[in-house]
Design an enzyme around this catalytic site. Structure first.
Site, PDB file in Angstrom:
ATOM      1  N   GLY A   1       0.756  -1.185   0.055  1.00 10.78           N
ATOM      2  CA  GLY A   1       0.001  -0.042  -0.001  1.00 10.78           C
ATOM      3  C   GLY A   1       0.854   1.424   0.047  1.00 10.78           C
ATOM      4  O   GLY A   1       0.361   2.172  -0.630  1.00 10.78           O
ATOM      5  N   ASP A   2       1.924   1.338   0.627  1.00 17.73           N
ATOM      6  CA  ASP A   2       2.701   2.456   0.767  1.00 17.73           C
ATOM      7  C   ASP A   2       3.535   2.747  -0.447  1.00 17.73           C
ATOM      8  O   ASP A   2       3.682   4.021  -0.804  1.00 17.73           O
ATOM      9  CB  ASP A   2       3.966   2.144   1.895  1.00 17.73           C
ATOM     10  CG  ASP A   2       3.391   1.991   3.023  1.00 17.73           C
ATOM     11  OD1 ASP A   2       2.466   2.532   3.462  1.00 17.73           O
ATOM     12  OD2 ASP A   2       3.917   1.046   3.847  1.00 17.73           O
TER      13      ASP A   2
END
Length: 309
Positions: A250-251
């Site tokens: 996600g990052d």
């Protein structure tokens, strides 16, 4: 310039145990150390993309020293407040048949050190992007992200928020440029069970109407959705890979999106590249390397071309 904030960074100690039997001695076949924390993950991928950025945060003890030195060695600029006591947490990740994690608590952070961090952040200005991601340490105010955004409000800064639950909702009144929940987080917010990007559209629209200019919702193997600031909907599938490690995916999406937007790409292109970055990290042991990202991005574009988009 892009800046990231990691309030509770970590050293991720990844072990690959041959067995995992409770109450007995288990042996690991190999181990790796990574500098962890959501903001640091974003900075790491931006650095891999040759995008200049600065990582803000708070560190302590010998583990904090290791983290800062490792970032410097890897060419990542940082500006960390150092605590007088405690040590930066260690997260133990046992990567066997399934991933089992034991995350450290982290050091206690005094109000004086919080003020020092805020003073360092104060020089961020117009046109810059500030990425606020991850949970808030228990020793800090629960609305820490809102405190930061309100302090910097009116300077023309693009705020990016990737945080769980109530923390994400509280950020909406400050009209962040981008938020990026996944479908499960959206489901918890709205008491629903959306699985696909299409099922997430009404929820993304509501988050947009509450204040977020752009909303990305990642849906794992089902693909991703962007509800942009013009009210237009973009969806992309997920390139097929062998899942190695979901940590940091996600990052990596956040990093890929802001990197492309900063260089002037349209939102459709930025979403595709963000998806490729997230998928590439999921196919890697750590944060993805550029070669893997490029390979996944090419594969994703081929999939989209076959679908006739």
């Amino acid at each position: 310039m892009i800046y990231t904030v990691t309030l509770n960074p970590a050293i991720d100690y990844v072990m690959h145990p041959l067995t995992l039997d409770m109450g007995f001695t288990n042996r690991s076949s190999s181990e790796e150390l990574y500098c962890g924390g959501n903001g640091i993950n974003v900075s790491t991928l931006l650095n891999e993309l040759k995008v200049i950025n600065v990582a803000f945060g708070i560190v302590a003890g010998f583990t904090g020293d290791y983290l800062v030195k490792t970032l410097q060695k890897n060419g990542i600029s940082s500006n960390f407040v150092r605590l007088d006591k405690g040590f930066t947490r260690i997260n133990v990740k046992l990567n066997g048949i399934v991933m089992t994690m034991v995350n450290g608590m982290g050091p206690k952070i005094s109000e004086k050190k919080v003020d020092e961090l805020l003073e360092r952040i104060d020089y961020i200005g117009e046109g810059d992007t500030l990425v606020l991601t991850g949970s808030i340490p228990k020793s800090l105010p629960e609305d820490m992200y809102s405190i930061i955004m309100k302090r910097l409000k009116g300077r023309g800064i693009r705020f990016v928020v990737d945080a769980p639950g109530q923390l994400l909702l509280e950020s909406l009144e400050d009209e962040p440029f981008l938020i990026k929940p996944n479908n499960h987080e959206v489901g918890r917010i709205f008491d629903a069970r959306p699985e696909t990007p299409e099922e997430c559209i009404p929820f993304a629209k509501e988050l947009h109407e509450r204040g977020a200019r752009n909303v990305i919702v990642s849906c794992g193997g089902h693909g991703s959705l962007l509800y942009d600031e013009k009210g237009e909907v973009h969806t992309v599938p997920t390139a097929k890979i062998r899942l190695v490690n979901a940590t940091g995916a996600g990052d990596s999406m956040v990093a890929g999106f802001v990197a492309k937007v900063q260089e002037g790409a349209d939102y459709e292109t930025a979403l595709r590249f963000a998806s490729a970055c997230g998928t590439a990290t999921a196919a890697s042991r750590g944060i993805a390397k550029r070669a893997t990202i490029d390979r996944v991005y090419q594969n994703l574009n081929e999939i989209i071309a076959k679908q006739g988009k």
